[in-house]
Enzyme design. Structure first.
Site, PDB file in Angstrom:
ATOM      1  N   GLU A  37      -0.079  10.679 -11.946  1.00 21.31           N
ATOM      2  CA  GLU A  37      -1.483  10.281 -11.884  1.00 21.31           C
ATOM      3  C   GLU A  37      -2.410  11.442 -12.245  1.00 21.31           C
ATOM      4  O   GLU A  37      -3.508  11.240 -12.755  1.00 21.31           O
ATOM      5  CB  GLU A  37      -1.799   9.781 -10.463  1.00 21.31           C
ATOM      6  N   HIS A  61      26.202   9.531 -10.216  1.00 23.84           N
ATOM      7  CA  HIS A  61      27.015   8.370 -10.593  1.00 23.84           C
ATOM      8  C   HIS A  61      26.147   7.256 -11.158  1.00 23.84           C
ATOM      9  O   HIS A  61      26.533   6.093 -11.154  1.00 23.84           O
ATOM     10  CB  HIS A  61      27.805   7.891  -9.370  1.00 23.84           C
ATOM     11  N   LYS A  65      -7.772  -1.436 -10.544  1.00 24.82           N
ATOM     12  CA  LYS A  65      -8.451  -1.903  -9.324  1.00 24.82           C
ATOM     13  C   LYS A  65      -9.596  -2.843  -9.697  1.00 24.82           C
ATOM     14  O   LYS A  65      -9.782  -3.891  -9.081  1.00 24.82           O
ATOM     15  CB  LYS A  65      -9.021  -0.703  -8.543  1.00 24.82           C
TER      16      LYS A  65
HETATM   17  O1  PA5 Z   1      -4.323   9.399  -5.723  1.00 22.27           O
HETATM   18  C1  PA5 Z   1      -5.126   8.482  -5.784  1.00 22.27           C
HETATM   19  O2  PA5 Z   1      -6.350   8.669  -5.933  1.00 22.27           O
HETATM   20  C2  PA5 Z   1      -4.691   7.044  -5.646  1.00 22.27           C
HETATM   21  O3  PA5 Z   1      -3.315   6.912  -5.707  1.00 22.27           O
HETATM   22  C3  PA5 Z   1      -5.174   6.474  -4.314  1.00 22.27           C
HETATM   23  O4  PA5 Z   1      -4.631   7.216  -3.268  1.00 22.27           O
HETATM   24  C4  PA5 Z   1      -4.794   5.008  -4.160  1.00 22.27           C
HETATM   25  O5  PA5 Z   1      -5.269   4.273  -5.262  1.00 22.27           O
HETATM   26  C5  PA5 Z   1      -5.381   4.436  -2.874  1.00 22.27           C
HETATM   27  O6  PA5 Z   1      -6.778   4.627  -2.860  1.00 22.27           O
HETATM   28  P1  PA5 Z   1      -7.608   4.526  -1.527  1.00 22.27           P
HETATM   29  O7  PA5 Z   1      -7.182   5.642  -0.624  1.00 22.27           O
HETATM   30  O8  PA5 Z   1      -9.027   4.649  -1.954  1.00 22.27           O
HETATM   31  O9  PA5 Z   1      -7.297   3.205  -0.929  1.00 22.27           O
END
Ligand code: PA5
Length: 462
Positions: free
Chosen positions: A292, A321, A430
């Protein structure tokens, strides 16, 4: 024994790896870029943009959390995290690495009076219903974690458990909820205020995937009996080591530059391979952090570059394996990080039968031999690999490891010249979900998507 973790990158150098191995000179030539990266990271830190670097020093936060846990732990049998992505993966990683592997099956006295810990990081009804069938919600505390306060998966779970709690506990249901979210903004913060939930704060300048050492990860860790102060001490130790500007003394710089140079050589897949069941979930947490943060369409100048190494999570010896054949003989597109443990906690001797060669040897010796054999075999096949060794698995070494990977991600982002800390791709998903599920304010978006979906009819199907 030193409690510091080490990185051995010998098997990435051209003295061992003939095809695409890194030469000493090439490594040295990166020193200036790394210094510049360090200055940029330090500038961003001073500007208050890199909150994750402040977390190891927030000792008072850990004390506050421990106090809250001491007050509540005897009242509850279960602690359930409702969250997803960065609001869940760190929690899972800490429980798996630092608690008994079958922690939830232990009787309460063996858990030192701490509740069982569950992390629900999906919106699968089988999972949610299944949990309801094995816990007593009245005796369960739910930690709803969402930084934005609005993530559909988390809010859906929250509504389901809130309804159940209200049915069983009436108005007093709010005693069973702790909200972890932004200090001021978002739907969950509004709810926490309106319904008088206990609450903790996700600092504004800490992104989800960098938040495991904030209240996001620390609360469930402390409810599982993990020493969160030692965890922060480990992270501080790594932070100090990484304040040095010479790459050969700075583990985060070194990990990042090896990954960067390998990526430039076409090793576009970054495999994480722990050789310890306790570290299995580190690979999952790392995969999100790396993917990410580093998978980006444009660079800092706005030029389209579509960059980013693909993290792959594996486990030794299990995946020897399964995936190892591909790593040994498939395309030359991977760099493998082995997570090694100097001294594994448990020890088991394999009983002797029929003069079998395994008889009388320990299971740890077998696992560690397999690990060395994998590193060696990969190297022999010209497959770059590096080994990160934790002297043992404990709070101090896990704090170091977490902070090492977070800092290395920041360095890697600087080297790739991208914004490490945004996630426009995730946000897009989202928004599309909000629109399709009928959220107010997204009506136009919904029409647009529906029109597109009509055009996207499946023409090719078997
Ligand atoms: O690292 C990130 O920003 C995302 O993976 C969020 O943690 C994830 O989308 C969840 O978001 P939120 O904490 O706003 O619910």
């Amino acid at each position: 024994m030193s409690q510091r973790i080490t990185i051995d990158y010998t098997n990435c150098m051209d003295t061992v790896i003939k095809r695409d191995g890194i030469s000493k000179n090439k490594l040295k030539s990166q020193q200036a870029a790394l210094r510049q990266a360090q200055q940029e990271i330090s500038r961003k830190k001073k500007a208050g943009q890199l909150g994750f670097m402040e977390l190891p020093y927030k000792k008072e936060e850990a004390v506050k959390i421990k106090k809250l846990v001491a007050e509540l732990k005897s009242k509850f049998d279960n602690f359930v995290v409702l969250g997803i992505g960065g609001s869940a993966l760190g929690n899972i990683c800490l429980q798996n690495s630092l608690n008994h592997l079958y922690y939830n099956f232990l009787p309460k006295d063996k858990r030192r009076g701490f509740p069982r810990i569950f992390v629900l990081d999906n919106v699968d009804a089988d999972m949610v219903k299944g949990l309801m069938e094995v816990i007593d919600v009245k005796k369960t505390i739910f930690n709803v974690i969402t930084k934005s306060g609005a993530t559909s998966e988390t809010i859906a779970q929250y509504f389901i458990f809130r309804r159940e709690l209200e049915k069983q506990l009436g108005k007093k249901y709010n005693q069973n909820i702790i909200a972890t979210t932004d200090a001021e903004k978002g739907y969950l913060r509004e709810l926490a205020n309106k319904e008088s939930y206990a609450s903790l704060v996700v600092p504004k300048n800490v992104g989800g995937r960098f938040s495991v050492l904030s209240p996001v990860g620390l609360l469930s860790a402390a409810f599982g009996g993990i020493d969160i102060e030692k965890l922060l001490a480990g992270a501080r130790d790594m932070d100090e080591r990484c304040s040095i500007s010479i790459m050969s003394h700075n583990p985060a710089m070194m990990y990042a530059v090896i990954q960067y140079l390998m990526y430039q050589e076409g090793k576009i897949i970054s495999v994480m391979m722990p050789y310890a069941q306790h570290l299995k979930e580190v690979a999952d947490w790392y995969a999100q952090l790396w993917a990410e943060s580093l998978g980006k369409a444009v660079n800092n100048q706005g030029k389209q570059i579509n960059v980013g190494p693909t993290p792959v999570k594996t486990l030794g010896a299990t995946d020897q394996h399964s995936q190892a054949q591909l790593y040994m003989e498939g395309p030359f597109d991977k760099v493998v990080t082995i997570l090694s443990v100097g001294k594994l906690a448990a020890s088991l001797t394999i009983p002797a039968y029929d003069d079998h060669f395994l008889g009388g040897q320990t299971m740890n010796k077998l696992l560690q031999t397999e690990e060395k054999a994998t590193a060696m075999a990969l190297a022999q096949k010209d497959r770059p690999n590096l080994t990160i060794t934790l002297p043992e698995i404990n709070e101090f070494t896990m704090g170091q490891l977490i902070h090492l990977f977070e800092l290395a991600t920041a360095y890697m982002g600087e080297l790739l010249e991208i914004n490490t800390f945004d996630q426009p791709g995730v946000e897009l998903g989202k928004i599309l979900t909000y629109a399709l599920m009928g959220r107010q304010g997204f009506e136009d978006k919904k029409k647009e998507i529906e029109a597109n979906l009509k055009k996207m009819k499946s023409h090719y199907k078997v």
